[in-house]
Write a protein that holds these residues in place. Sequence first.
Motif, short mmCIF file in Angstrom:
data_model
loop_
_atom_site.label_atom_id
_atom_site.label_comp_id
_atom_site.label_asym_id
_atom_site.label_seq_id
_atom_site.Cartn_x
_atom_site.Cartn_y
_atom_site.Cartn_z
N ALA A 147 -14.34 6.45 -22.54
CA ALA A 147 -15.41 5.76 -23.25
C ALA A 147 -14.80 4.75 -24.21
N THR A 148 -15.39 3.55 -24.25
CA THR A 148 -14.95 2.51 -25.15
C THR A 148 -16.14 1.97 -25.92
N LEU A 149 -15.87 1.33 -27.06
CA LEU A 149 -16.95 0.86 -27.93
C LEU A 149 -16.64 -0.54 -28.45
N THR A 150 -17.66 -1.43 -28.37
CA THR A 150 -17.59 -2.72 -29.02
C THR A 150 -18.72 -2.77 -30.05
N LYS A 151 -18.91 -3.93 -30.67
CA LYS A 151 -19.94 -4.03 -31.70
C LYS A 151 -21.36 -4.00 -31.14
#
Lengths: 112, 114
Positions: free
Chosen positions: A64-68
Amino acid sequence: EDQVTQSPEALRLQEGESSSLNCSYTVSGLRGLFWYRQDPGKGPEFLFTLYSAGEEKEKERLKATLTKKESFLHITAPKPEDSATYLCAVQAVPDSWGKLQFGAGTQVVVTP
Amino acid sequence: DAMVIQNPRYQVTQFGKPVTLSCSQTLNHNVMYWYQQKSSQAPKLLFHYYDKDFNNEADTPDNFQSRRPNTSFCFLDIRSPGLGDAAMYLCATSVSRGGTDTQYFGPGTRLTVL
């Protein structure tokens, strides 16, 4: 208004065919983003929590990855047992407590 | 293993006949939640208890009530079920409210209304 949108609604993969699920969110401020796995007829099972842009977490074939503005759940070389609905949920900062706003989920089917 | 338990797993009731769903937890968590989930939809929060403090969502129908007699147990009462109340009902718990405490879910109760 806070919104969580998941895409695609459904995904059919061959065993070993890697892919990504998307969770886009619109909140005033993000406190945390959660990924859950839900098997048919069962309750959601916790997978990951992400807190800030750039953060990544892995568990077996899932990353899992997260951006704004969005989060991705990458499934690498999936197996049939990865078939499930994957739910994304966010906690927004202005809320006085940790209420979860869920997306409708992505239903993943992995065929042998 | 510490867990969230829901009983029964499947419940069939008749239109207008009251029904009670049960949730228990061995996690010793302070917060317990009830969600309604209809097919292919996101879970919808109905209400939650923070210790003994009951918190109702603004759009939860009056037909739905809840009780938490002690830390371990929480009940969902549907006073007069309608056909539209057929759904999966999910109980969840968390250590506390606020922060980013993870919510842990039970297996759910599938309610059918005839």
